[in-house]
Design an enzyme around this catalytic site. Sequence first.
Site: not given
Ligand code: IPM
Ligand code: MN
Length: 352
Positions: A142, A187, A219, A243, A247
């Site tokens: 990032y 990884k 993975d 990240d 999710d």
């Molecule tokens: C999160 C989001 C952010 C990230 C984006 C919006 C930049 O997806 O907080 O997980 O990738 O960190």
């Molecule tokens: Mn995210």
Amino acid sequence: MDLKIAVLPGDGIGPEISTHGVNAIQAVCDKFGHNVTFSYGIVGAAAIEAVGDPFPERTFKLCQDSDAVLFSAVGDPKYDNNPSAKVRPEQGLLAMRKKLGLFANIRPVETFKCLLHKSPLKPEIVNGADFLCIRELTGGMYFGKKHESDTEAYDTNSYTRHEIERILKVAFEYATRRRRHLTVVDKANVLASSRLWRKIAQEMAAEYPEVTTDFMYVDNAAMRLIQDPRFFDVIVTENTFGDILTDEGSVISGSMGLLPSASTGTGTPVFEPIHGSWPEAKGKNIANPIAQILSAAMLLEYFNLMEEGALIRKAVKASLDEKFSTPDITGEKHGHGTSAVGQWIVEYIQRH
Ligand code: IPM
Ligand code: MN
């Protein structure tokens, strides 16, 4: 206790859910006799539109002058399919993390018994899953060196020992306070940066003999999360892997709209839902306010206001048990509005 909170509603459904986080904190503070003040700032697309900067200096100042930040979401489709856009709403969030030194992102994944049927996983697999994902937040790809031209582009996944040690310390300490099981996700079979993570984690594991530390390739971790989520107690990983895995982790509970997070480090801590700005739902009064309200609970708990946080959690749980929920939980036909659910939770807090 006196609390100064900066409120950054941001974009999309952000402003709609933000209100309910604020109201929940206000209700709890009234009840327990704390003095709380809220000051509002702009961030994301809203700030690009207003002043051309997704994290304006004024907002930064406001955060620095506050005890905590209650953040909602940033992002606008206007910028998503435009690779040549010079400024993006997401840069506001990244700038906030970097400038406030928020290197540790804590994302708890819990399941609610009454919602097991909503999980994309079988109830017998997901029942009882309860883990914490600790994501490094200010390093890696990032923020590493980048290059972008028409013929070549790269992002550098660089980490220093200092960055790795401080996030691992956070993770070991959480593990010590929980079920004493830490999984370091990397990884290391391919990436040099991961090998440094693993080396340092092995060194530090010796200092925490009460914690069982294991190592898992990312993975494999992605697979294990859906095959056997109960395996995990505390997961720690780098920015990009975190990240993606969070999710994945967030839908295990049945709705992404339920899970809060905390970003902490050297500056003012930020509390925010895991979900994004969901622009399609903006203004429709359908977004689930619970992730934001639980972020408010995490905020209070950060200041050791444990009973206060617990009351918010109890109110949220009661609303779910009562099935007084938004359409993501109840199905489209039976859902209550964002504001009705927020109001229900606040009234519960006032009554208990
Ligand atoms: C999160 C989001 C952010 C990230 C984006 C919006 C930049 O997806 O907080 O997980 O990738 O960190
Ligand atoms: Mn995210």
